[in-house]
Every structure is written in C-alpha cells, then in structure tokens.
Design a protein around this motif. Structure first.
Motif, PDB file in Angstrom:
ATOM      1  N   GLN A 316     -37.950  59.385  -8.012  1.00  0.00           N
ATOM      2  CA  GLN A 316     -37.467  58.172  -7.340  1.00  0.00           C
ATOM      3  C   GLN A 316     -36.418  57.451  -8.182  1.00  0.00           C
ATOM      4  O   GLN A 316     -35.441  56.911  -7.658  1.00  0.00           O
ATOM      5  N   LYS A 318     -34.253  58.713 -10.131  1.00  0.00           N
ATOM      6  CA  LYS A 318     -32.982  59.445 -10.122  1.00  0.00           C
ATOM      7  C   LYS A 318     -32.336  59.481  -8.738  1.00  0.00           C
ATOM      8  O   LYS A 318     -31.169  59.875  -8.615  1.00  0.00           O
ATOM      9  N   ASN A 319     -33.068  59.121  -7.722  1.00  0.00           N
ATOM     10  CA  ASN A 319     -32.580  59.250  -6.345  1.00  0.00           C
ATOM     11  C   ASN A 319     -32.383  57.872  -5.725  1.00  0.00           C
ATOM     12  O   ASN A 319     -33.334  57.092  -5.612  1.00  0.00           O
ATOM     13  N   TYR A 327     -32.180  58.697   4.059  1.00  0.00           N
ATOM     14  CA  TYR A 327     -32.353  60.128   3.812  1.00  0.00           C
ATOM     15  C   TYR A 327     -31.708  60.952   4.921  1.00  0.00           C
ATOM     16  O   TYR A 327     -30.999  61.939   4.667  1.00  0.00           O
ATOM     17  N   SER A 330     -27.957  61.019   4.660  1.00  0.00           N
ATOM     18  CA  SER A 330     -27.387  61.513   3.390  1.00  0.00           C
ATOM     19  C   SER A 330     -26.982  62.980   3.539  1.00  0.00           C
ATOM     20  O   SER A 330     -27.377  63.664   4.461  1.00  0.00           O
TER      21      SER A 330
END
Length: 338
Positions: A316, A318-319, A327, A330
């Motif tokens: 989480q 890193k994202n 999502y 993306s």
C-alpha cells in the motif's frame, strides 16, 4: 485516565448448561481456559473460539465470547482465516485427537508450518467419543475398540512429534486433572506470538476410561511424569531425587547420588532453544522414561498473520491507488463507442 477492567474467570462463562458426561476431562480443561483468559485480561468481545466436530468441539457453546462450531477437521483452516482477517482478535482452536489429526491433519500441520497466531488446544483421549468409541489417530497399537475388535494394527501419531515435524515453535503437554498447571500453561501458550499447540491428556469415562491413569494418578504422577519449566533443572520423583541427563546422543533418567550422578549433571530445560533436537527427544519420552509435561518448546518467530499484515502495508505504501475506481481507471484503459 480510565482504570483497566479486571476480569475474572466467570466473565468468560455464559449461561449454557455444560453437556459433557459427568467425569469427562473436558470439564477441567474448560475451567482452566476460563482462568487463563482472566489471567490474560483480554476482553471477551476480543476473543474468538473456533472448533471442529467432536466432544471437545462443543466448547464454544460454553464461552462468553465470539465462537464458531465449524465442520469436521476444519477448525484450523477457518481460524486461520479469522486471524488473518482480524489479527487483533485472540483466536483459540478447540479440537480433539480425531478431529485434529485425522480429517483435519492437513489443516493442522499447515497452520503450524505457517505459524499462524492461534492457540490450539488439542484434547487427546485416544478415542472417538462423540461417534461412540472407534479408535483414533492417537490410539495405542493393539487397542480393542468398536472399529478394531481384534486390536489396531496401526502406529499412533504423537502430537509432539507431529507439531515439531511441521516446524512448530510452541508445544506443551498437560493432564486434565492438573488444574493449576493447566491454567498456567494455557496462559503461556496464549502469550506466545505464533501457533501454539497444547496437548491435554483427557479422560473419556465412557469409551476409554482410565487411559491416562498411569500418569494422572497421584500415587504415580511424580515418578512417571516430569513437569518442565524453562530455566529449571529437569527433576522428577516424589522428592525430586531423579533427573534427566544426556547420555551420548540419548536422554537418560538417573537417580541423584547413584552411579556418580550429581545435581550438576542434570539438564537445565531451555524451551527457547531454536534447535528442536532436544525438544523432540523430550516430547517423545515414555516407557522407562517419565512423560514430559509443561512447556517443552517456546521459540519466537514471525507469525503468518503479522507477515501478511506487514506485506499489505508495504504494498500500500508503494501504490498510490487507494480506491476501486482509481484501480479500474489505472493502467491501460480504452473506451468502446457505438
């Protein structure tokens, strides 16, 4: 500052009538579990008690906590899901030698291998009680039961060996009649971070009465069992006049003062030793050696549920995606026009 709530054993009991046979060892274990939970001081609504099928698996009905009486052999699997989804809960698994080690054996060993933070209490009466007296995975070779009228031809599982073979980090063994030590060890098991297995030798008064009497009887207990405590000498006997020494690559029971053995020769129990060689040897003692009780192995290691929680947090961090819509929008997207 609010004063912490002080819980007592009765706070973990409910109003249900306990439906076990009079004299069944399960009564004593239930009593000790209530005491252990009070010692831990965990709120009843922060506890989940999961069971499979069998006499011992009725235990969640007698708890003032969350509980789930599941299906045969699946308690460890369902408890794994509960603990992974809700790592904040104090999760207990109540299971018997048949439920846990026969149909549930695969779930049992993998819960241990993964080191899921579960408190597994294994009631071992060496018989199938609920289904009326068939031999179980821990029944002794040659025992005559309803499903082995001429005696079993199988070697039994030894829970200590199975637990450590699955790379378990906590194993303890108890006798149902030893109420004081049972509550103490259950408390230590619950404080252990990771999968803890506590085997309790319980008596089935109907189908296997007296199966553990050679150990549980007060007249014999001091000579035939040894209660292990971390950091203490491995002593036993009516006056602690006997002890365990290492004789070559094997353990040996000796009498202090005989054959040149002194108190200095007696082994000191180290439950925290990572190498399980000695722990395995202690767990397998029997016959002309005393049966080891108490906490045999207690080693720290990262638990599965904690590892999963940490991994999710790392991903989480890193994202940047935080919502389902983000999502879905993306990466590569396209629009289909009529």
């Amino acid at each position: 500052m609010e004063e912490a709530i002080k819980y007592v054993a009765k706070d973990y009991k409910n109003d249900q009538s306990v439906r076990w046979c009079p004299g069944c060892g399960d009564h004593a274990v239930l009593n000790s579990i209530h005491k252990a939970m009070a010692e831990l001081g965990v709120c009843p609504h922060d506890i989940a008690v999961i069971s499979g099928i069998g006499c011992s698996s009725r235990l969640p009905y007698y708890m003032n906590s969350y509980g789930f009486h599941t299906i045969h052999g699946r308690a460890a699997a369902i408890a794994t899901g509960v603990k992974t989804a809700r790592p904040d809960l104090n999760v207990w698994v109540m299971t018997g030698d048949g439920d846990c080690l026969a149909i549930g054996g695969n779930h049992f060993i993998h819960a241990i291998r993964r080191n899921v933070d579960l408190n597994i209490v294994l009631f071992n009466n060496k018989i199938y009680g609920l289904t009326k007296g068939q031999y179980s995975p821990t029944s002794d070779r040659g025992v005559v039961t309803k499903s082995s009228p001429y005696g079993t031809v199988e070697e039994p599982f030894i829970p200590a060996e199975l637990t450590m073979g699955a790379r378990g980090n906590f194993f303890a063994r108890l006798i149902d009649v030893d109420l004081k030590n049972t509550a103490e060890v259950l408390t230590l098991a619950a404080k252990h971070k990771g999968a803890s297995v506590v085997e309790v030798l319980v008596n089935c008064v109907i189908f296997n009465d007296g199966i553990h009497k050679y150990l549980s009887d007060k007249a014999n207990r001091a000579e035939r069992t040894i209660f292990l405590r971390h950091g203490e000498k491995m002593l036993f006997g009516n006056n602690n006049e006997k002890g365990i020494v290492l004789d070559g690559l094997k353990l040996k029971a000796v009498t202090i003062g005989e054959d040149g053995y002194t108190l200095d020769d007696i082994l000191v129990h180290d439950a925290h030793e990572k190498d399980m060689t000695l722990h395995m040897m202690l767990g397998l003692m029997g016959g002309d050696m005393p049966v080891a009780l108490g906490v045999i192995r207690d080693v720290e290691a990262e638990s599965y549920d904690q590892a999963v929680e940490n991994q999710i947090k790392e991903v989480q961090a890193k994202n940047p995606v935080r919502t389902l819509n983000e999502y879905l929008m993306s990466g590569e997207i396209w629009e289909v026009k009529g």
